[in-house]
Design an enzyme around this catalytic site. Sequence first.
Site, short mmCIF file in Angstrom:
data_model
loop_
_atom_site.label_atom_id
_atom_site.label_comp_id
_atom_site.label_asym_id
_atom_site.label_seq_id
_atom_site.Cartn_x
_atom_site.Cartn_y
_atom_site.Cartn_z
N TYR A 183 -6.08 33.67 8.97
CA TYR A 183 -5.84 32.68 10.04
C TYR A 183 -5.69 33.33 11.41
O TYR A 183 -5.05 32.79 12.31
CB TYR A 183 -4.59 31.82 9.72
CG TYR A 183 -4.64 31.17 8.37
CD1 TYR A 183 -5.68 30.29 8.04
CD2 TYR A 183 -3.67 31.44 7.41
CE1 TYR A 183 -5.73 29.69 6.78
CE2 TYR A 183 -3.72 30.84 6.16
CZ TYR A 183 -4.76 29.97 5.85
OH TYR A 183 -4.81 29.39 4.61
N ARG A 184 -6.27 34.53 11.57
CA ARG A 184 -6.25 35.26 12.84
C ARG A 184 -4.83 35.65 13.27
O ARG A 184 -4.56 35.89 14.44
CB ARG A 184 -6.96 34.47 13.95
CG ARG A 184 -8.42 34.13 13.60
CD ARG A 184 -9.19 33.62 14.79
NE ARG A 184 -9.34 34.66 15.81
CZ ARG A 184 -10.23 35.64 15.79
NH1 ARG A 184 -11.07 35.74 14.76
NH2 ARG A 184 -10.30 36.51 16.77
N LEU A 185 -3.95 35.73 12.28
CA LEU A 185 -2.59 36.24 12.54
C LEU A 185 -2.63 37.76 12.34
O LEU A 185 -2.00 38.31 11.44
CB LEU A 185 -1.58 35.57 11.62
CG LEU A 185 -1.54 34.04 11.65
CD1 LEU A 185 -0.50 33.51 10.68
CD2 LEU A 185 -1.25 33.54 13.06
#
Length: 207
Positions: A183-185
């Site tokens: 999730y692009r974390l």
Amino acid sequence: MSDSESAIPVTDPFTLFEEWFGEAKASEPNDPNAMALATASESGMPSVRMVLLKGHGTHWGEGGGFVFYTNAQSRKGEEIRANMQASLLFHWKSLRRQIRIEGPLQEVSSEQADAYFHSRPRVSQIGSAASDQSRPLPDRQVYLDRVAALEERYPEGDIPRPPHWTGFLLTPTAVEFWQDRQYRLHDRRRFTRTAPTDGWSNTLLYP
């Protein structure tokens, strides 16, 4: 590993680079030692291109470093001579990782440049010696004719290293590791030091 934990350990950045680089050599289809080299002119105009890492580790100079070779009369060489600092970027798509490295540059010794130049395939030695890298070329045949002339002049053995063909050592003052997360974390850790003999400090960074 839980989502709340960093995937990038607190360790010596050279040790971690060696670990990640080893995994990249096993997973990348081509040139795991390819890196983007960013330089800037004396006036501050930046440029970037891909080069190959040809040496690295704590045994390279005081404080360790990363080595690449080039024609010092090329654009990158002229920019380096005018502004002896640079940044490197490794991006390993197969591992969803990247490493950014920045610091001052110094030229390797003539002995080191000779040793690497003559470790290359003979045709690569000839190609480098025949090239006025980054300068206008009126026709490709002109370059091929220069290659042929050198092959005739030196029918066997090593080619003399041109004095302007040399290497540079980047001694890092900062190394940043980036790991893709769901999730692009993403996960980022930056190591810094102010001098080659100093210890490293580090911090996580917001992605």
